[in-house]
Scaffold this motif. Sequence first.
Motif, PDB file in Angstrom:
ATOM      1  N   ASP A 193       0.851  -1.185   0.000  1.00  0.00           N
ATOM      2  CA  ASP A 193       0.000   0.000   0.000  1.00  0.00           C
ATOM      3  C   ASP A 193       0.893   1.243   0.000  1.00  0.00           C
ATOM      4  O   ASP A 193       1.746   1.408   0.880  1.00  0.00           O
ATOM      5  CB  ASP A 193      -0.900  -0.001   1.240  1.00  0.00           C
TER       6      ASP A 193
ATOM      7  N   SER B   8       0.386   4.366   0.693  1.00  0.00           N
ATOM      8  CA  SER B   8       0.301   5.252   1.858  1.00  0.00           C
ATOM      9  C   SER B   8       1.076   4.677   3.034  1.00  0.00           C
ATOM     10  O   SER B   8       1.837   5.397   3.703  1.00  0.00           O
ATOM     11  CB  SER B   8      -1.162   5.466   2.254  1.00  0.00           C
ATOM     12  N   ARG B   9       0.910   3.387   3.307  1.00  0.00           N
ATOM     13  CA  ARG B   9       1.645   2.774   4.418  1.00  0.00           C
ATOM     14  C   ARG B   9       3.144   2.784   4.135  1.00  0.00           C
ATOM     15  O   ARG B   9       3.952   3.057   5.021  1.00  0.00           O
ATOM     16  CB  ARG B   9       1.135   1.359   4.680  1.00  0.00           C
TER      17      ARG B   9
ATOM     18  N   LEU C 162      -0.417  13.100   2.717  1.00  0.00           N
ATOM     19  CA  LEU C 162      -1.646  12.370   3.019  1.00  0.00           C
ATOM     20  C   LEU C 162      -2.536  13.195   3.934  1.00  0.00           C
ATOM     21  O   LEU C 162      -2.052  14.092   4.628  1.00  0.00           O
ATOM     22  CB  LEU C 162      -1.319  11.028   3.689  1.00  0.00           C
ATOM     23  N   THR C 163      -3.811  12.876   3.965  1.00  0.00           N
ATOM     24  CA  THR C 163      -4.725  13.559   4.870  1.00  0.00           C
ATOM     25  C   THR C 163      -4.528  13.046   6.292  1.00  0.00           C
ATOM     26  O   THR C 163      -3.971  11.960   6.504  1.00  0.00           O
ATOM     27  CB  THR C 163      -6.191  13.330   4.461  1.00  0.00           C
TER      28      THR C 163
ATOM     29  N   SER D 229      -6.762  11.890   8.349  1.00  0.00           N
ATOM     30  CA  SER D 229      -7.477  10.631   8.587  1.00  0.00           C
ATOM     31  C   SER D 229      -6.743   9.457   7.946  1.00  0.00           C
ATOM     32  O   SER D 229      -6.698   8.359   8.522  1.00  0.00           O
ATOM     33  CB  SER D 229      -8.919  10.713   8.088  1.00  0.00           C
ATOM     34  N   ASN D 230      -6.149   9.681   6.762  1.00  0.00           N
ATOM     35  CA  ASN D 230      -5.364   8.627   6.117  1.00  0.00           C
ATOM     36  C   ASN D 230      -4.153   8.256   6.962  1.00  0.00           C
ATOM     37  O   ASN D 230      -3.869   7.078   7.179  1.00  0.00           O
ATOM     38  CB  ASN D 230      -4.897   9.088   4.733  1.00  0.00           C
TER      39      ASN D 230
ATOM     40  N   GLY E  22      -5.259   6.431  10.168  1.00  0.00           N
ATOM     41  CA  GLY E  22      -5.736   5.079   9.890  1.00  0.00           C
ATOM     42  C   GLY E  22      -4.613   4.122   9.528  1.00  0.00           C
ATOM     43  O   GLY E  22      -4.552   2.990  10.029  1.00  0.00           O
ATOM     44  N   HIS E  23      -3.703   4.582   8.683  1.00  0.00           N
ATOM     45  CA  HIS E  23      -2.597   3.717   8.284  1.00  0.00           C
ATOM     46  C   HIS E  23      -1.602   3.499   9.419  1.00  0.00           C
ATOM     47  O   HIS E  23      -1.049   2.407   9.555  1.00  0.00           O
ATOM     48  CB  HIS E  23      -1.908   4.274   7.041  1.00  0.00           C
TER      49      HIS E  23
END
Length: 119
Positions: free
Chosen positions: A20, A22-23, A46-47, A49-50, A53-54
Motif C-alpha cells: 500500500d 500510503s503505508r 496524506l490527509t 485521517s489517512n 488510519g494507516h
Amino acid sequence: MLVANDALTLRAKFFRGLADASRLALLLALREGEKNVTTLIEETGLTQSNVSGHLACLKDCGLVESRQEWRNVYYRLADQRVEGLLRAADEILAITAERVSRCVNYCADDAKDAVKEGR
C-alpha cells in the motif's frame, strides 16, 4: 509453529500490507526517526485521517510503535529490521527498477487495465 501453507499466507499478507503506497510512504518517512502525525502529514501529503488510519494499521501489525508526550503522539519504526527490509528493497530496486516499472503484473488493477487497453 505455522504449517507451510499458513506461513506462506502470512508472508503474502505481510507484503500486501507493505504494497500500500500510503503505508509505505509512512514507513519511509519514519526511517529518519520518530515523528508526530502533523509532520507525517506534511512529509507524505496524506490527509490526517489517512495518516491516522494507516498508522493504526502499521501499529496493529507490529511495524510501528508510538509514545505519547503530552498531546502529541510520536511514531517510530518498531524494529531496526523494518529499516533493514526497506534498505534491502532499495538495493534490489537499484538493480531491477527498469524491469519492475515495465512489469504489468505488479500494477494496480486500474493501471493494469490501462496497459492492456493501450492507454
